[in-house]
Design an enzyme around this catalytic site. Sequence first.
Site, PDB file in Angstrom:
ATOM      1  N   LEU A  16      -4.039   4.515  -1.158  1.00 14.25           N
ATOM      2  CA  LEU A  16      -4.914   5.069  -0.136  1.00 14.25           C
ATOM      3  C   LEU A  16      -5.791   6.186  -0.681  1.00 14.25           C
ATOM      4  CD1 LEU A  16      -2.543   5.106   2.942  1.00 14.25           C
ATOM      5  CD2 LEU A  16      -4.562   3.683   2.608  1.00 14.25           C
ATOM      6  N   VAL A  21       0.839  -1.195   0.000  1.00 14.32           N
ATOM      7  CA  VAL A  21       0.000   0.000   0.000  1.00 14.32           C
ATOM      8  C   VAL A  21       0.874   1.246   0.000  1.00 14.32           C
ATOM      9  CG1 VAL A  21      -1.729   1.275   1.329  1.00 14.32           C
ATOM     10  CG2 VAL A  21      -1.784  -1.216   1.308  1.00 14.32           C
ATOM     11  N   CYS A  22       0.490   2.229  -0.805  1.00 14.80           N
ATOM     12  CA  CYS A  22       1.127   3.540  -0.823  1.00 14.80           C
ATOM     13  C   CYS A  22       0.036   4.576  -1.079  1.00 14.80           C
ATOM     14  CB  CYS A  22       2.228   3.596  -1.886  1.00 14.80           C
ATOM     15  SG  CYS A  22       1.624   3.652  -3.582  1.00 14.80           S
ATOM     16  N   PRO A  23       0.374   5.856  -1.170  1.00 10.36           N
ATOM     17  CA  PRO A  23      -0.674   6.862  -1.367  1.00 10.36           C
ATOM     18  C   PRO A  23      -1.453   6.738  -2.671  1.00 10.36           C
ATOM     19  CG  PRO A  23       1.275   7.905  -0.475  1.00 10.36           C
ATOM     20  CD  PRO A  23       1.651   6.485  -0.809  1.00 10.36           C
TER      21      PRO A  23
END
Length: 123
Positions: A99, A68-70
């Site tokens: 996200l 997961v990353c932005p």
Amino acid sequence: MDGEISGEELQELLDENGEQPPEDLRIVDIRNPGSFERGHIPGSENIPANQLTDRVEELDGAERVVTVCPMGKSSVQAARLVGSYEGVDGPVESLHGGLNDWEGPLDAPETDSGSGDGSAAPF
């Protein structure tokens, strides 16, 4: 890397297990620790991207990993790195859209930030 998982699919996995990842799923948030502390997917763990190469062995025996990353771009690269590690036993996926597109809940510290509408992105 085995592709991407949608936010809806990941939320279904969490819902099946009471808002926490099932035992066979590791959610790896690759943001820096400060961003992670401001808000993260319930049950996720923080291994910052710049530490992932040195810490990938922490995922030994994982049956499934979601990175997961932005925005869902860096997590693709992270998923490729994790997927190349022989200690991971199952699929490695990136959260599509990161996200930014995640509509599920976030674990975050309790604060009185004003509006409370959840519109402030945790990254």
